[in-house]
Design a protein around this motif. Sequence first.
Motif, PDB file in Angstrom:
ATOM      1  N   MET A   1       0.812  -1.213   0.000  1.00  0.00           N
ATOM      2  CA  MET A   1       0.000   0.000   0.000  1.00  0.00           C
ATOM      3  C   MET A   1       0.843   1.260   0.000  1.00  0.00           C
ATOM      4  N   SER A   2       1.819   1.324   0.890  1.00  0.00           N
ATOM      5  CA  SER A   2       2.521   2.581   1.126  1.00  0.00           C
ATOM      6  C   SER A   2       3.645   2.840   0.130  1.00  0.00           C
ATOM      7  N   LEU A   3       4.465   1.831  -0.154  1.00  0.00           N
ATOM      8  CA  LEU A   3       5.656   2.049  -0.981  1.00  0.00           C
ATOM      9  C   LEU A   3       5.515   1.496  -2.393  1.00  0.00           C
ATOM     10  N   HIS A   4       4.353   0.938  -2.732  1.00  0.00           N
ATOM     11  CA  HIS A   4       4.080   0.446  -4.081  1.00  0.00           C
ATOM     12  C   HIS A   4       5.138  -0.555  -4.548  1.00  0.00           C
ATOM     13  N   GLY A   5       5.714  -1.252  -3.571  1.00  0.00           N
ATOM     14  CA  GLY A   5       6.742  -2.220  -3.919  1.00  0.00           C
ATOM     15  C   GLY A   5       6.203  -3.416  -4.676  1.00  0.00           C
ATOM     16  N   ASP A   6       4.894  -3.683  -4.536  1.00  0.00           N
ATOM     17  CA  ASP A   6       4.314  -4.826  -5.245  1.00  0.00           C
ATOM     18  C   ASP A   6       3.871  -4.477  -6.658  1.00  0.00           C
ATOM     19  N   GLY A   7       4.112  -3.238  -7.075  1.00  0.00           N
ATOM     20  CA  GLY A   7       3.825  -2.837  -8.455  1.00  0.00           C
ATOM     21  C   GLY A   7       2.354  -2.675  -8.777  1.00  0.00           C
TER      22      GLY A   7
END
Length: 527
Positions: free
Chosen positions: A432-438
């Motif tokens: 959610m926060s760092l958009h690491g999952d694209g």
Amino acid sequence: MPERDPGSTRWCFADQLGPHFLDDAAPDARDGGDVVLVEATSVFRRRAFHRRKAHLVLSALRHRAAELGDRARHVRADTYVEGLAEAGVSPERPVSVCDPTTWAARRLVRRLAAGDVGPGAGSVRVLAPRGFASGHGDFAAWVADRGERRLLQDDWYRRSRRRLGVLVEADGEPVGGRWSFDEDNREPPPRGATTLVASDAPATEALREPWWPQEDDVDAEVRDDLDRMARDDGVTFLGDDGPRRFAVTHDEARRALRHFLAHRLDAFGPYEDAMLAGDRWMAHSLLSAPLNLGLLDPVRVARDAVGRLRHGARLASVEGFVRQVVGWRDYVWHLYWQQGEDYRRRNALQARRALPEWFADLDAGGQVRAACLSDVLGSVREEGWAHHIPRLMVLGNWALQHRYDPRAVTDWFHRAFVDGYDWVMVPNVVGMSLHGDGGVMATKPYASGGAYIDRMSDYCGRCPYDPKVRVGETACPFTAGYWAFVDANRERLAGNPRTSRAVAGLDRLKDRDALLEQERRRGGDAP
């Protein structure tokens, strides 16, 4: 229904402390009905947890042991394996345990069950997980039904409402004709207020202070033990000590819930996204910590909230609270497992920066001048808590803009927040926060400039920086940081219909080059 497990001793982790984790134990069985509770002290030597969090967990565990009396086998040991042995667990005296909430703990209980470690095969039996509004099978069936479609939280929430019969009519349609009243629950704080309700408001409209627990001898013992760990054992804690703010028993948690529903629920809805420097708690329930300790059954919590409609509660506030308890919370829990153990390693934006010391230590040195960031870091330092908007739109937004490594940020949130657990923070931070999952959890990165913070808080009026200024001594670090983030990720953002305008807007800025040079020079300095 929970699995029946007659005659078995139950082993409960420190986040499995409510009565619903024991409701099938057999207190009258020979040698049965006992509950094993292990304090694995090595966890505090491995990582620096917030002092308030360490206190909360140990207090909850010891209070549960005191409640259970002679039924409790309460052991303090270096590791869980040693603790189980000390508690007398063996193939002849086995325990059952509800499936734990983290990948690491799950691996441990399965190794114990197989006899690869610990007292031997047959000593531990693993039951289905509890403490959530749905099981893994419910989520797996939903994922299978969706096929190639995205796993949207809103769709899962609707399915859950229908399955639980919460806020739905007899025909399965939502009470009030809408599944979500989120658009009604985005009010900024009252103009000129330093607390959520202005001091000159009529008494009938005043917001009650949260319910606070009273510390007791157990808390005093915990505080002494934590002092000793820090003094004699070389254990390092994060943040400040202080009075216990959160429930640690089922009875305390029920009291906190009843107080919130009676006195604070109505204001929670409209102001759940608002921030005030003088009011850290706003109208939030403060129930995330006791829920995550396993002290409350979330389905019962949701039904109690719905019951307030009979007393005139605002439907939008009730729905907003229900969505958090049986919608978002379960969605995060299930994604943690469904996305796999490697989810924590995802880094779609290739963010690699280490956390600067001033951020990692919660601005203990008072270096931060930006009012919002200083206040929120101060809240975490002093209380181990901030509500969801400071987490997402101040702390997470800053970490996103400045390309902090998602794994480091996840670990920091886990250690620094009293309600932070691995299953909570991996999806919320990485996804959610760092958009690491694209884009698994969110269709766009949650990056914003100072304008959002200005609209939803009172911070900017007391800050040396101006949210409308991008370059110079008074430039808002969030506003300038937002545009630098857009530049650093322009290719990805340009290809997303929801963010392509931001790239075009950056290229129209007359001071773009000066702004980017300014942010390059600023680096990791405290704002």
